[in-house]
Write a protein that holds these residues in place. Structure first.
Motif, PDB file in Angstrom:
ATOM      1  N   SER A 182       0.682  -1.042  -0.070  1.00  0.00           N
ATOM      2  CA  SER A 182      -0.242  -0.135   0.480  1.00  0.00           C
ATOM      3  C   SER A 182       0.629   1.186   0.125  1.00  0.00           C
ATOM      4  O   SER A 182       1.365   1.527   1.123  1.00  0.00           O
ATOM      5  N   VAL A 183       1.029   1.895  -0.978  1.00  0.00           N
ATOM      6  CA  VAL A 183       2.194   3.039  -0.705  1.00  0.00           C
ATOM      7  C   VAL A 183       1.408   3.924   0.453  1.00  0.00           C
ATOM      8  O   VAL A 183       2.105   4.904   0.604  1.00  0.00           O
ATOM      9  N   PHE A 184      -0.035   4.188   0.323  1.00  0.00           N
ATOM     10  CA  PHE A 184      -0.468   5.236   1.735  1.00  0.00           C
ATOM     11  C   PHE A 184       0.476   5.135   3.226  1.00  0.00           C
ATOM     12  O   PHE A 184       0.604   5.704   3.804  1.00  0.00           O
ATOM     13  N   TRP A 185       0.139   3.210   3.111  1.00  0.00           N
ATOM     14  CA  TRP A 185       0.269   2.566   4.423  1.00  0.00           C
ATOM     15  C   TRP A 185       1.809   3.224   4.308  1.00  0.00           C
ATOM     16  O   TRP A 185       3.053   3.464   5.319  1.00  0.00           O
ATOM     17  N   ARG A 186       2.713   3.341   2.977  1.00  0.00           N
ATOM     18  CA  ARG A 186       4.481   3.757   2.718  1.00  0.00           C
ATOM     19  C   ARG A 186       3.986   4.696   3.493  1.00  0.00           C
ATOM     20  O   ARG A 186       5.570   4.411   4.263  1.00  0.00           O
ATOM     21  N   SER A 187       4.028   5.545   2.492  1.00  0.00           N
ATOM     22  CA  SER A 187       3.630   7.331   2.469  1.00  0.00           C
ATOM     23  C   SER A 187       3.893   7.263   4.891  1.00  0.00           C
ATOM     24  O   SER A 187       4.291   8.655   5.063  1.00  0.00           O
ATOM     25  N   VAL A 188       2.181   6.837   5.274  1.00  0.00           N
ATOM     26  CA  VAL A 188       2.316   6.650   6.547  1.00  0.00           C
ATOM     27  C   VAL A 188       3.835   6.510   7.339  1.00  0.00           C
ATOM     28  O   VAL A 188       4.023   7.529   8.659  1.00  0.00           O
ATOM     29  N   TYR A 189       3.811   5.416   7.134  1.00  0.00           N
ATOM     30  CA  TYR A 189       5.126   4.941   7.982  1.00  0.00           C
ATOM     31  C   TYR A 189       6.530   5.642   7.627  1.00  0.00           C
ATOM     32  O   TYR A 189       7.166   5.794   8.757  1.00  0.00           O
ATOM     33  N   ILE A 190       7.037   6.286   6.374  1.00  0.00           N
ATOM     34  CA  ILE A 190       7.688   7.241   6.464  1.00  0.00           C
ATOM     35  C   ILE A 190       7.656   8.579   7.253  1.00  0.00           C
ATOM     36  O   ILE A 190       8.569   9.250   7.722  1.00  0.00           O
ATOM     37  N   ALA A 191       6.666   9.478   6.811  1.00  0.00           N
ATOM     38  CA  ALA A 191       6.117  10.156   7.599  1.00  0.00           C
ATOM     39  C   ALA A 191       6.402  10.523   9.295  1.00  0.00           C
ATOM     40  O   ALA A 191       6.668  10.978  10.087  1.00  0.00           O
ATOM     41  N   SER A 192       6.106   9.391   9.929  1.00  0.00           N
ATOM     42  CA  SER A 192       6.246   9.416  11.022  1.00  0.00           C
ATOM     43  C   SER A 192       7.409   8.978  11.833  1.00  0.00           C
ATOM     44  O   SER A 192       8.082   9.306  12.797  1.00  0.00           O
ATOM     45  N   ILE A 193       8.323   8.265  10.723  1.00  0.00           N
ATOM     46  CA  ILE A 193       9.623   7.497  10.998  1.00  0.00           C
ATOM     47  C   ILE A 193      10.538   9.207  10.534  1.00  0.00           C
ATOM     48  O   ILE A 193      11.087   9.418  12.130  1.00  0.00           O
ATOM     49  N   VAL A 194      10.453   9.828   9.967  1.00  0.00           N
ATOM     50  CA  VAL A 194      10.845  11.204  10.156  1.00  0.00           C
ATOM     51  C   VAL A 194      10.459  12.028  11.580  1.00  0.00           C
ATOM     52  O   VAL A 194      11.284  13.332  11.744  1.00  0.00           O
ATOM     53  N   THR A 195       8.725  12.586  11.687  1.00  0.00           N
ATOM     54  CA  THR A 195       8.551  12.773  12.689  1.00  0.00           C
ATOM     55  C   THR A 195       9.010  12.844  13.939  1.00  0.00           C
ATOM     56  O   THR A 195       9.286  13.427  15.147  1.00  0.00           O
ATOM     57  N   LEU A 196       9.051  11.582  14.128  1.00  0.00           N
ATOM     58  CA  LEU A 196       9.278  10.628  15.105  1.00  0.00           C
ATOM     59  C   LEU A 196      11.184  11.288  14.992  1.00  0.00           C
ATOM     60  O   LEU A 196      12.050  11.482  16.519  1.00  0.00           O
ATOM     61  N   VAL A 197      12.375  11.288  14.061  1.00  0.00           N
ATOM     62  CA  VAL A 197      13.633  11.725  14.609  1.00  0.00           C
ATOM     63  C   VAL A 197      14.333  13.042  15.041  1.00  0.00           C
ATOM     64  O   VAL A 197      14.727  13.096  15.647  1.00  0.00           O
ATOM     65  N   TRP A 198      13.048  13.824  14.209  1.00  0.00           N
ATOM     66  CA  TRP A 198      12.773  15.370  14.663  1.00  0.00           C
ATOM     67  C   TRP A 198      11.999  15.105  15.980  1.00  0.00           C
ATOM     68  O   TRP A 198      12.957  16.054  16.666  1.00  0.00           O
ATOM     69  N   SER A 199      11.804  14.550  16.750  1.00  0.00           N
ATOM     70  CA  SER A 199      11.315  14.805  18.230  1.00  0.00           C
ATOM     71  C   SER A 199      12.824  14.910  19.073  1.00  0.00           C
ATOM     72  O   SER A 199      12.806  14.706  20.499  1.00  0.00           O
ATOM     73  N   MET A 200      13.583  13.723  17.976  1.00  0.00           N
ATOM     74  CA  MET A 200      14.618  13.951  19.261  1.00  0.00           C
ATOM     75  C   MET A 200      15.534  14.813  19.003  1.00  0.00           C
ATOM     76  O   MET A 200      17.052  15.347  19.954  1.00  0.00           O
ATOM     77  N   PHE A 201      14.978  15.568  18.532  1.00  0.00           N
ATOM     78  CA  PHE A 201      15.584  17.916  18.889  1.00  0.00           C
ATOM     79  C   PHE A 201      15.002  18.632  18.808  1.00  0.00           C
ATOM     80  O   PHE A 201      14.996  19.789  18.980  1.00  0.00           O
TER      81      PHE A 201
END
Length: 411
Positions: free
Chosen positions: A323-342
């Protein structure tokens, strides 16, 4: 009188239409807070209506994890570190996550409706930003004065950038190019310097994912490699003697202060009111999600909450395989969680509600796939067996589809 009856009927229809309510709920997340005697996200006022339309009566065990993570707070109280009124708002996020997963996991919306809600909400942030900045702009303003103009009821500059980036990733994967360009302009207008780094990271991951099969084939390994890289960067910043830019130097000083206090309460943490003075009022958390969890909940609560995040991301990754949609949700979640480290991201109401909403939808999507995989033979659908036997067959087929052993009943 007739018009009043028609209005009541329409309102009743809307309250029973879960898709309409869900779309309004998603937009409310991106709108932000309602300021009254008690400040609450607008979405939490719509959620009870959504629960009513869905007739929520059962409980998902995944919804319990955020609340279980707060168990150390009870230990804190028993050991003399009582939670005071100023601390309570910090724990709202755990409650929001629990309730959202419970309700949203019962809904069955189409992926396109969810994507539309997120994209529309992200664009809504951009419109509010531009409107507020235009009304208050004055010639000769400094960088930080301009940055302070970027605000909506959801929050200010850096925080808004997180949600715009989340929508941007979904727009890129959906190949909504016009929307993507609009969100890029909105993102640049936030003046978030950390955000610009995260935008570059999101772009790099998108290019890697669109041109190779590395992330699609090994999502967990890719995520683990990124986590190791982020941990290495944070560790380097903690030990380096190099002169850092002012904003980054302030973050590192907050991390050092947090580590000092974590060492005092390593297992169960301590209420925010106990350590707030360390930061001299600069921020309500140390701008690092792991350190913030360790401060609030200790190692015990942190492990439980990280398990909740792991289950969430694992399900996103699993659904994202086809699912392209759920892959985009996965990537968006990963990037914003990385952001939460700063930055102040995780354990904030709106962000936690977005993550819990996506997790609830992922749970519902998984159950939908299991149910769709259960096909009944013609001798059942044509009514050649009793209703009770049909229920038994459906149960066995569903359990087998989930890869589990069917329950055995003894008469």
């Amino acid at each position: 009188m007739g018009l009043a009856l028609i209005s009541v009927e329409r309102l009743s229809h809307w309250l029973k239409n879960s898709s309409v309510l869900f779309f309004a709920y998603v937009l409310a997340i991106f709108y932000g807070n309602i300021y009254a005697k008690l400040t609450l996200p607008l979405a939490m006022f719509i959620l009870p209506l959504l629960a009513y339309s869905l007739r929520v009566k059962s409980l998902r065990w995944q919804a319990l994890l955020p609340s279980i993570a707060c168990f150390p707070v009870v230990i804190q109280a028993l050991t003399g570190n009582m939670v005071v009124k100023a601390d309570i708002s910090v724990y709202f996020c755990f409650f929001y996550s629990m309730v959202v997963v419970l309700v949203v996991s019962k809904i069955r919306p189409d992926d396109s409706l969810v994507r539309l809600g997120v994209l529309f909400g992200s664009l809504l942030i951009g419109v509010f930003m531009v409107a507020n900045a235009s009304l208050n702009y004055r010639p000769g303003m400094s960088f930080y004065e301009l940055k302070n103009l970027i605000s909506t009821p959801l929050g200010s500059s850096n925080y808004l950038a997180v949600f715009v980036l989340y929508g941007l990733v979904l727009a890129l994967y959906a190949k909504e190019w016009l929307c993507s360009v609009a969100l890029i302009f909105a993102f640049m207008a936030t003046f978030s310097r950390t955000g610009y780094v995260m935008l570059a990271l999101a772009g790099l991951i998108y290019l890697l994912d669109s041109r190779t099969t590395i992330i699609a084939r090994w999502p967990k390994i890719s995520c683990g490699a990124l986590a190791i890289a982020v941990a290495a960067v944070v560790s380097f910043l903690l030990v380096t003697k190099t002169v850092l830019p002012e904003s980054l130097a302030i973050r590192v000083s907050l991390w050092h202060a947090a580590l000092y206090h974590i060492a005092e309460y390593p297992l169960f943490g301590t209420p925010r009111s106990e350590y707030f003075y360390i930061f001299n009022g600069l921020a309500w958390d140390p701008h690092n999600s792991i350190l913030n969890l360790l401060l609030l909940l200790g190692s015990v609560g942190t492990v439980i909450y990280l398990a909740y995040l792991y289950l969430m991301l694992s399900l996103f990754a699993k659904l994202g395989r086809d699912s392209v949609f759920w892959r985009s949700v996965y990537i968006a979640s990963i990037v914003t969680l990385v952001w939460s480290m700063f930055e102040v991201v995780l354990l904030t109401p709106a962000y936690d509600i977005v993550m819990a909403t996506m997790y609830g939808l992922a749970i519902a999507s998984k159950l939908n796939r299991v149910e769709a995989s259960v096909s009944l033979p013609s001798w059942i659908t044509e009514g050649r067996i009793s209703a009770e036997e049909k229920k038994d067959y459906e149960l066995i087929s569903r359990v087998k589809a989930q890869g589990q052993r069917a329950p055995v009943s003894v008469e």
